[in-house]
Design a protein around this motif. Structure first.
Motif, PDB file in Angstrom:
ATOM      1  N   VAL A 151      38.060  23.403  27.383  1.00  0.00           N
ATOM      2  CA  VAL A 151      38.037  24.254  26.187  1.00  0.00           C
ATOM      3  C   VAL A 151      38.046  25.721  26.599  1.00  0.00           C
ATOM      4  O   VAL A 151      38.747  26.544  25.999  1.00  0.00           O
ATOM      5  CB  VAL A 151      36.810  23.941  25.311  1.00  0.00           C
ATOM      6  CG1 VAL A 151      36.770  24.864  24.121  1.00  0.00           C
ATOM      7  CG2 VAL A 151      36.860  22.505  24.834  1.00  0.00           C
ATOM      8  N   VAL A 152      37.272  26.049  27.637  1.00  0.00           N
ATOM      9  CA  VAL A 152      37.225  27.450  28.069  1.00  0.00           C
ATOM     10  C   VAL A 152      38.613  27.909  28.525  1.00  0.00           C
ATOM     11  O   VAL A 152      39.084  28.991  28.147  1.00  0.00           O
ATOM     12  CB  VAL A 152      36.196  27.616  29.205  1.00  0.00           C
ATOM     13  CG1 VAL A 152      36.330  28.964  29.865  1.00  0.00           C
ATOM     14  CG2 VAL A 152      34.797  27.446  28.671  1.00  0.00           C
ATOM     15  N   TYR A 167      33.193  32.604  25.911  1.00  0.00           N
ATOM     16  CA  TYR A 167      33.995  31.412  26.156  1.00  0.00           C
ATOM     17  C   TYR A 167      33.117  30.214  26.406  1.00  0.00           C
ATOM     18  O   TYR A 167      33.377  29.115  25.908  1.00  0.00           O
ATOM     19  CB  TYR A 167      34.933  31.646  27.347  1.00  0.00           C
ATOM     20  CG  TYR A 167      35.929  32.735  27.089  1.00  0.00           C
ATOM     21  CD1 TYR A 167      35.759  34.013  27.621  1.00  0.00           C
ATOM     22  CD2 TYR A 167      37.042  32.511  26.285  1.00  0.00           C
ATOM     23  CE1 TYR A 167      36.654  35.018  27.364  1.00  0.00           C
ATOM     24  CE2 TYR A 167      37.950  33.515  26.024  1.00  0.00           C
ATOM     25  CZ  TYR A 167      37.750  34.763  26.562  1.00  0.00           C
ATOM     26  OH  TYR A 167      38.630  35.767  26.298  1.00  0.00           O
ATOM     27  N   LYS A 223      48.187  37.846  24.557  1.00  0.00           N
ATOM     28  CA  LYS A 223      48.573  39.172  24.082  1.00  0.00           C
ATOM     29  C   LYS A 223      48.349  40.244  25.128  1.00  0.00           C
ATOM     30  O   LYS A 223      48.992  41.278  25.111  1.00  0.00           O
ATOM     31  CB  LYS A 223      47.763  39.513  22.826  1.00  0.00           C
ATOM     32  CG  LYS A 223      48.288  38.826  21.587  1.00  0.00           C
ATOM     33  CD  LYS A 223      47.639  39.384  20.358  1.00  0.00           C
ATOM     34  CE  LYS A 223      46.242  38.832  20.209  1.00  0.00           C
ATOM     35  NZ  LYS A 223      45.605  39.311  18.954  1.00  0.00           N
ATOM     36  N   LEU A 262      43.944  33.288  24.126  1.00  0.00           N
ATOM     37  CA  LEU A 262      43.580  34.627  23.699  1.00  0.00           C
ATOM     38  C   LEU A 262      44.191  35.703  24.572  1.00  0.00           C
ATOM     39  O   LEU A 262      44.303  36.841  24.164  1.00  0.00           O
ATOM     40  CB  LEU A 262      42.059  34.776  23.718  1.00  0.00           C
ATOM     41  CG  LEU A 262      41.383  34.070  22.556  1.00  0.00           C
ATOM     42  CD1 LEU A 262      39.886  34.240  22.684  1.00  0.00           C
ATOM     43  CD2 LEU A 262      41.829  34.668  21.252  1.00  0.00           C
ATOM     44  N   HIS A 263      44.532  35.346  25.817  1.00  0.00           N
ATOM     45  CA  HIS A 263      45.067  36.384  26.700  1.00  0.00           C
ATOM     46  C   HIS A 263      46.577  36.412  26.720  1.00  0.00           C
ATOM     47  O   HIS A 263      47.171  37.075  27.555  1.00  0.00           O
ATOM     48  CB  HIS A 263      44.493  36.207  28.104  1.00  0.00           C
ATOM     49  CG  HIS A 263      43.129  36.800  28.180  1.00  0.00           C
ATOM     50  ND1 HIS A 263      42.861  37.957  28.854  1.00  0.00           N
ATOM     51  CD2 HIS A 263      41.975  36.413  27.617  1.00  0.00           C
ATOM     52  CE1 HIS A 263      41.584  38.245  28.711  1.00  0.00           C
ATOM     53  NE2 HIS A 263      41.029  37.317  27.969  1.00  0.00           N
ATOM     54  N   VAL A 302      38.802  45.020  21.963  1.00  0.00           N
ATOM     55  CA  VAL A 302      37.534  44.745  22.628  1.00  0.00           C
ATOM     56  C   VAL A 302      37.075  46.005  23.343  1.00  0.00           C
ATOM     57  O   VAL A 302      37.838  46.607  24.088  1.00  0.00           O
ATOM     58  CB  VAL A 302      37.688  43.607  23.649  1.00  0.00           C
ATOM     59  CG1 VAL A 302      36.422  43.469  24.469  1.00  0.00           C
ATOM     60  CG2 VAL A 302      38.007  42.321  22.946  1.00  0.00           C
ATOM     61  N   THR A 353      41.050  28.226  25.505  1.00  0.00           N
ATOM     62  CA  THR A 353      40.734  29.405  24.697  1.00  0.00           C
ATOM     63  C   THR A 353      41.153  30.676  25.422  1.00  0.00           C
ATOM     64  O   THR A 353      41.758  31.569  24.830  1.00  0.00           O
ATOM     65  CB  THR A 353      39.236  29.467  24.413  1.00  0.00           C
ATOM     66  OG1 THR A 353      38.757  28.165  24.177  1.00  0.00           O
ATOM     67  CG2 THR A 353      38.945  30.344  23.243  1.00  0.00           C
ATOM     68  N   TYR A 354      40.839  30.738  26.711  1.00  0.00           N
ATOM     69  CA  TYR A 354      41.167  31.934  27.474  1.00  0.00           C
ATOM     70  C   TYR A 354      42.666  32.168  27.501  1.00  0.00           C
ATOM     71  O   TYR A 354      43.150  33.286  27.276  1.00  0.00           O
ATOM     72  CB  TYR A 354      40.626  31.777  28.898  1.00  0.00           C
ATOM     73  CG  TYR A 354      40.752  33.012  29.733  1.00  0.00           C
ATOM     74  CD1 TYR A 354      41.768  33.142  30.670  1.00  0.00           C
ATOM     75  CD2 TYR A 354      39.868  34.073  29.587  1.00  0.00           C
ATOM     76  CE1 TYR A 354      41.886  34.278  31.434  1.00  0.00           C
ATOM     77  CE2 TYR A 354      39.978  35.198  30.350  1.00  0.00           C
ATOM     78  CZ  TYR A 354      40.990  35.306  31.266  1.00  0.00           C
ATOM     79  OH  TYR A 354      41.111  36.430  32.017  1.00  0.00           O
ATOM     80  N   THR A 377      45.965  42.516  25.730  1.00  0.00           N
ATOM     81  CA  THR A 377      45.531  43.883  25.407  1.00  0.00           C
ATOM     82  C   THR A 377      44.445  44.290  26.388  1.00  0.00           C
ATOM     83  O   THR A 377      43.550  43.511  26.700  1.00  0.00           O
ATOM     84  CB  THR A 377      44.960  43.954  23.987  1.00  0.00           C
ATOM     85  OG1 THR A 377      44.004  42.900  23.846  1.00  0.00           O
ATOM     86  CG2 THR A 377      46.053  43.787  22.968  1.00  0.00           C
ATOM     87  N   ALA A 378      44.515  45.510  26.852  1.00  0.00           N
ATOM     88  CA  ALA A 378      43.537  45.972  27.830  1.00  0.00           C
ATOM     89  C   ALA A 378      42.196  46.200  27.157  1.00  0.00           C
ATOM     90  O   ALA A 378      42.113  46.497  25.968  1.00  0.00           O
ATOM     91  CB  ALA A 378      44.021  47.266  28.463  1.00  0.00           C
ATOM     92  N   ILE A 379      41.143  46.042  27.935  1.00  0.00           N
ATOM     93  CA  ILE A 379      39.798  46.237  27.397  1.00  0.00           C
ATOM     94  C   ILE A 379      39.359  47.649  27.741  1.00  0.00           C
ATOM     95  O   ILE A 379      39.499  48.100  28.871  1.00  0.00           O
ATOM     96  CB  ILE A 379      38.839  45.208  28.013  1.00  0.00           C
ATOM     97  CG1 ILE A 379      39.248  43.808  27.573  1.00  0.00           C
ATOM     98  CG2 ILE A 379      37.426  45.509  27.605  1.00  0.00           C
ATOM     99  CD1 ILE A 379      38.307  42.744  28.041  1.00  0.00           C
TER     100      ILE A 379
END
Lengths: 315, 680, 221
Positions: free
Chosen positions: B552-553, A73, B563, B560-561, A58, B556-557, B565-567
């Motif tokens: 759901v939020v 989201y 892992k 997905l987090h 990202v 999902t969060y 990985t830094a943004i």
């Protein structure tokens, strides 16, 4: 209050939505390519696209705020919620009473609101352009959508989706010109809301012709994956909503597995046919100029109003 | 303690700063803290009194021996008054806390005492308007409210435009007050057969049945008067002038609750006094409401001044409330009490909602004004990084006013839609055909309002800073202002999540005013499900929507987090041209350009752009001057002709003023002779 | 075919006639207008045939056949030949403000419904609910003539009005007497020929068929 079998129906429906929506998009793209004489990578290509995006990094602009990060989201969450409300294979859904069709339209408005804000967040010209155009066009489409849904609800005398499907699927079969007008209007609004030709070209890469794509131009990686997936689910949901309101025959009334399996088969056939009709419309028409869209959406409103008038005059 | 006594305590506490503030005129900080704390306490008392009054259906009256001899003041606390007391008190509470921080930012050479006195008098006036039980006291309270708000609007009176705006407000408010007075005169006279003055009490007006002609006159006079104060098109022109120039806490109160006092007046006169009326009254109210809603939001979209935009939105929301009232009147005149109850509850719920989210929005705009000293959106941008809390609260206000689930704006709009879509029950074919078109117009209004608030929030808080001054000096506002906004935001959210509780509480109003109840069907399936008419008809569960989206939020969060990985942060993509500036992003005027093109004929638009010399090549202008002026067409259609006629008549009459003593003596002489002839 | 089923199909035809009337109002391409007019005539003839079948009024079959030949085949063909001769086959017309025209059209439909509702309540015919649609078609045809500026399209508007009148006759009284219908059909045919002559004349005088040009005939002082 919620028993186990209806809970499982709900979960099953959400799974169908999440897994089948990219296949529907793939089917539409395949039929379009065949019709235009091109070859295509198959129905399952959208799955590979989403998987690829999830594995990518990202990258955010320096001045992106929390709204930009939060929007994918929220968009995904609201889309999944809407998918849990619309009856796909069975009417017996515990979440179905959470929203009637009017509330459903406003739930879609949440998605639009936040996507437009995300478009304005980075401060580039394209994002603002996309947001401005999208909000204008959707404001003009709202009256048409409301009128079409109202006309469809007149027959069942209810705006609750479950009840409308029940009356239509299991009631007496009557030829209603009002429903035909409402269906025509709904198709025109469907094309507007999901960003297909003649309103917006989903495959364009020229920024000045974009409406929906321009708002999400800055997204990358898993954020873009969520937004793309939500976009595919939105196309699926709009088509399924149209099928549920206008030709719901074959949907299961209870939650027994054989009825739902039959309902699933019917849904697949109807969606396949719907996809072909969508492609015929997209290939046969050209994208309309932005300011000609007032006439397009005005005609959609006109057809819906004619449907309402013919209900009261002729029925 | 009885609700009426609590209301009296509220009145006394609210009036106290008028006496106490001049006493501590020496210390500014003490004056501010003391006065606004007292007004906050008074507002809480009013809220409690209001809640209890509606819940228990009380009906207390009292007579105060002030006023003229033989015409004492009457006071009454009944459910309708209690509801409006609750609305006024709730917003006054939030704004009072907010004001502690806001007023501290006034420059040192302005008088705080003057502000506090008129602030208290303003809210006291509003309390007394809803508590008044006779025509005389009502008008006294009305005048108190109007006059003190005039002085508050004119607080920064060194600028000529502020004085002009306040003057316009005063003129229109008084034209309205005259109409209200005449209407009360008609009703009071008929209540007593034009014989004595005793018809002036509301009790006697309530007990009379009016013949249709006089009832129509009374209704339209009072509707004209209240509509002028509420900002219904075409009497709305004072709103976008007066609200921006007032201090922001005053704008919040004026827009949030003063307009509601007019709604209270309309409801009181139509549903309480003139109980029987033909259907076309409801039709006129509905049409005016629709016109106000659509034109209000379209005018709002053209603005680039943040507070003017919010003021035009008040016009739109008053239109939506009138839509609900018009539908309630229509259903009542066709003897459908349950549907009328639905429409009335929708209108009253929207009254409460609008006070909350409009107050929140004006408080946010005030915070932005406080921090940046700018009202023009074209000079703002990127404030979300500097003022994060204000941004969140303003966003909640925007989401509420755009009628998005699960916040409160959606509930009242949904109820209004349900009332619209039940119109086939009227069994009058023409109305069944025309009313759904009104529903389509309401849908258009809602969508345009969402577009407008995307613009307002996006241009003000998102993107890059567009101003000429530096953004470094901009800081988040102090905690008083933040708490005021936070409380309003929490209320917006709660009103959205628990609609059945609120409707249960409000149901007694519908029962008393139109004779129908909806709470039994509305809450039949428990507190989570709102089923206003019948379960098969429509249902909505706000709590489920909120929990659904949230779950759901979160899922999902978390997935997905896993892992982590830094943004990576990089400069924004600029298509390879290295020098994108903050001038290249969309601003308020450009955002609303498509709508300006489409709805252009409704406004008076003058747009010109010219290239500034020197121009090296005609196809590549380097500097442009762009001018845009969007004006309200009602000025040229309605107000300028009236102004011209008024000046014409004034000039004619002015011929009487000759300036020479002999002429005046002749006037006196002629008058004496005429009197002698007629009295002799 | 039961009467109620026939009434439903008749309602569908009425709705389609109304749809084509609105389509004529907003369509820009002149060739498209001809197609829409042909479809309107087709729906009209189907409706007349169904009414004739259900009610047993047999001369309605003859009227239906007459409508089919005249309005679906012959008149559009004559107009198409005219357009080809005058080289205006692909012309596209600029219209005044389409959304406003649509809204006025909707208002006219509501007005005609309001006007015919007393008759609808009193009538005992199978076709009573379609009288409002017929009156609306007449008014929409007139609106089309008002908002258009090309001579061919004005003629099509006039013919659409006549369609509406014919439909009204079928709805209200199960058709006009046979003599009247034959007379009207013959008049239409002659009118088409006369229009053709006038088109040539206008075209040679003004070099275009834009009726706004006829304002030049006004005497300037």
């Amino acid at each position: 209050m919620i028993d186990f079998s209806s809970f499982m129906t709900e979960v099953l429906q959400l799974l169908i939505l999440l897994l089948a929506a990219p296949a529907f998009t793939g089917w539409v793209k395949t039929v379009k390519c065949r019709m235009q004489g091109r070859t295509y990578a198959g129905i399952f290509q959208p799955y590979r696209d989403i998987a690829k995006l999830f594995s990518k990094e990202v990258i955010l602009a320096e001045n992106a705020s929390w709204i930009f990060r939060f929007t994918p989201y929220i968009v995904f969450g609201v889309t999944v919620l809407i998918g849990g409300i619309i009856p796909l294979v069975s009417i017996d859904l515990p979440l179905a009473d959470t929203a009637d069709v009017i509330a459903l339209v406003m739930l879609f408005a949440i998605i639009r609101f936040f996507t437009a804000l995300a478009g304005m967040d980075i401060g580039t010209a394209f994002g603002g352009m996309g947001s401005s155009r999208e909000m204008t066009i959707s404001s003009l489409a709202e009256p048409a959508m409301l009128m079409a849904l109202f006309t469809a609800s007149l027959g069942a005398n209810s705006t609750s989706l479950t009840h409308m499907v029940q009356v239509m699927a299991h009631g007496q079969f009557i030829l209603r010109p009002s429903l035909a007008f409402a269906l025509l209007s709904y198709i025109m609004v469907h094309l507007t809301e999901t960003g297909r030709i003649p309103v917006d070209n989903p495959a364009t890469h020229l920024e000045l012709t974009m409406i929906h794509e321009a708002m999400i131009l800055e997204y990358s990686g898993r954020h873009l994956a969520l937004i793309e997936w939500a976009g595919m689910m939105k196309l699926f949901i709009y088509s399924a909503l149209g099928i549920a309101i206008f030709c719901p025959w074959g949907i299961a009334a209870t939650d027994d597995p054989s009825g739902m399996l039959l309902g699933g088969v019917f849904l697949t056939c109807k969606l396949a046919a719907g996809g072909v009709i969508l492609v015929l419309i997209e290939t046969g028409l050209a994208k309309v100029r932005l300011f000609r869209l007032t006439e397009y959406l005005g005609s959609a409103f006109l057809f819906a109003t004619l449907g309402m008038l013919s209900f009261f005059i002729l029925e | 303690m009885a609700p009426f006594d609590i209301a009296v305590i509220a009145l006394i506490l609210m009036f106290a700063p008028v006496i106490l503030a001049p006493c501590c005129a020496g210390s500014r900080s003490l004056a501010i803290h003391l006065s606004f704390t007292m007004t906050a306490a008074a507002s809480i008392a009013a809220v409690i009194a209001g809640i209890l009054a509606v819940q228990h259906g009380v009906n207390t009256t009292a007579i105060v021996d002030m006023g003229l001899p033989d015409l004492p003041f009457h006071l009454r606390l009944d459910p309708l008054a209690g509801f409006f007391l609750c609305v006024i008190g709730l917003l006054a509470f939030f704004v009072s806390i907010y004001s502690i921080g806001y007023v501290k930012g006034f420059s040192a050479n302005r008088s705080i005492v003057r502000f506090v006195i008129f602030y208290s008098l303003f809210i006291v006036g509003m309390f007394l308007v809803v508590l008044a039980d006779d025509a005389f006291f009502f008008l006294v309270a009305w005048e108190l409210m109007a006059a003190s708000s005039y002085f508050l609007v004119m607080y920064e009176d060194e600028k000529a435009e502020n004085r002009r705006a306040a003057y316009l407000y005063l003129v229109i408010a008084h034209v309205g007050a005259i109409a209200i007075l005449l209407s009360f005169g008609v009703m009071a006279g008929l209540a007593n057969g034009f014989e004595s003055f005793q018809g002036y009490t509301f009790a006697s007006m309530r007990a009379t049945t009016y013949p249709l002609g006089w009832a129509t006159a009374a209704f339209f006079l009072s509707f004209f008067g209240f509509a002028a104060k509420a900002g219904v098109i075409p009497l709305h022109v004072w709103l976008p002038e007066a609200h921006p120039v007032a201090p922001s806490n005053v704008s919040a109160l004026m827009s949030g609750v003063m307009l509601k006092a007019s709604i209270y007046g309309i409801i009181r006169i139509t549903f309480d006094f003139l109980k029987v009326y033909p259907w076309w009254w409801g039709g006129i109210v509905l049409s005016l409401g629709l016109v106000s809603a659509v034109l209000g939001v379209l005018y709002a979209l053209m603005q680039h001044d943040l507070k003017r935009l919010l003021a035009y939105h008040s016009v739109e929301n008053i239109g939506i409330i009138l839509i609900g009232l018009g539908l309630a009147m229509l259903f009542t005149s066709f003897h459908l009490p349950v549907l009328a109850a639905l429409a009335l509850i929708a209108a009253l719920y929207h009254t409460l909602n609008h006070a909350m989210f409009k107050g929140l929005l004006f408080m946010g705009a005030g915070a932005v004004l406080h921090a940046t000293h700018e009202r023009n959106m074209e000079e703002m941008g990127g404030l979300i990084h500097k003022m994060p809390w204000t941004a969140v609260f303003f966003l909640i206000g925007c989401v509420s006013i755009a009628a998005l689930p699960p916040f409160n704006g959606f509930v009242s709009e949904w109820l209004t839609f349900q009332a619209f879509l039940l119109s086939p029950a009227l069994h009058r074919p023409i109305l069944s055909l025309l009313i759904p078109l009104g529903a389509a117009l309401l849908a258009l209004t809602g969508a345009l309002a969402a577009a407008c608030f995307v613009k307002a929030f996006g241009v003000t808080f998102l993107g890059h800073w567009r101003g000429h001054a530096s953004i470094q000096a901009v800081k988040e506002v102090d905690w008083h202002m933040r708490i005021g906004m936070l409380l309003a935001a929490i209320t917006c959210f709660s009103l959205g999540i628990f609609p059945t509780v609120v409707i249960n509480w409000m149901d007694i109003l519908a029962e008393k005013l139109v004779g129908g109840k909806i709470a039994t069907t509305a809450g039949k399936f428990g507190w989570m499900w709102l089923t206003p008419y019948a379960h098969e008809r429509a249902s909505y569960s706000s709590f489920n929507v909120f929990i659904g989206i949230l779950s759901v939020v979160l899922v999902t969060y978390l997935l997905l987090h896993a892992k982590r990985t830094a943004i990576r942060r990089v400069p924004a993509w600029d298509c390879g041209f290295a020098r994108t500036t903050s001038r290249m992003q969309y601003n308020a005027t450009s955002f609303s350009m498509p709508i300006r093109r489409i709805f252009g004929p409704l406004f008076h638009i003058r747009e010109e752009s010219e290239a500034i010399q020197p121009v090296r090549h005609p196809a590549y202008p380097e500097k442009l001057r762009y001018r845009l002026r969007v004006r309200d067409r009602f000025w040229t259609w309605l107000y300028e002709p009236i102004g011209n006629v008024a000046f014409f008549v004034a000039r004619l009459v002015g011929n009487l003023q000759q300036g020479r003593i002999q002429v005046y003596l002749i006037y006196s002489f002629v008058t004496i002779i005429v009197l002698l002839v007629f009295l002799g | 075919m039961t009467p109620s089923y026939a009434a439903q199909i008749n309602s569908v035809m009425a709705a389609l006639i109304l749809l084509t009337a609105f389509g004529l109002l907003i369509q820009r391409r002149i060739l498209g207008l001809l197609h829409l007019f042909a479809w309107q005539g087709f729906f009209l003839s189907v409706s007349t045939a169904i009414v004739g079948y259900v009610t047993g009024v047999h001369h309605l079959f003859i009227s239906s056949f007459l409508t089919l030949t005249l309005k679906v085949i012959l008149l559009p063909y004559i107009l198409y030949v005219l357009m080809r001769k005058l080289n205006i086959k692909r012309e596209i017309e600029s219209l005044v403000n389409i959304p406003a025209t649509m809204l006025i059209g909707i208002a006219l439909v509501i007005f005609s419904y309001h006007l015919t509702s007393p008759i609808t309540h009193l009538s005992t015919l199978v076709t009573r609910s379609t009288l409002a649609v017929a009156l609306a078609t007449v008014m929409l045809g007139l609106l089309m003539m008002v908002t258009r500026s090309h001579a061919v399209t004005q003629i099509i508007g006039f013919l659409a009005m006549e369609n509406g009148l014919f439909f009204a006759a079928t709805s209200a009284t199960y058709g006009m007497p046979m003599v009247v219908e034959l007379g009207v059909a013959l008049d239409l045919l002659i009118a088409a020929f006369i229009f053709g002559i006038f088109f040539f004349h206008i075209s040679t005088t003004f070099d275009s068929l834009d009726v706004a040009q006829m304002a030049k005939l006004k005497e300037e002082d």
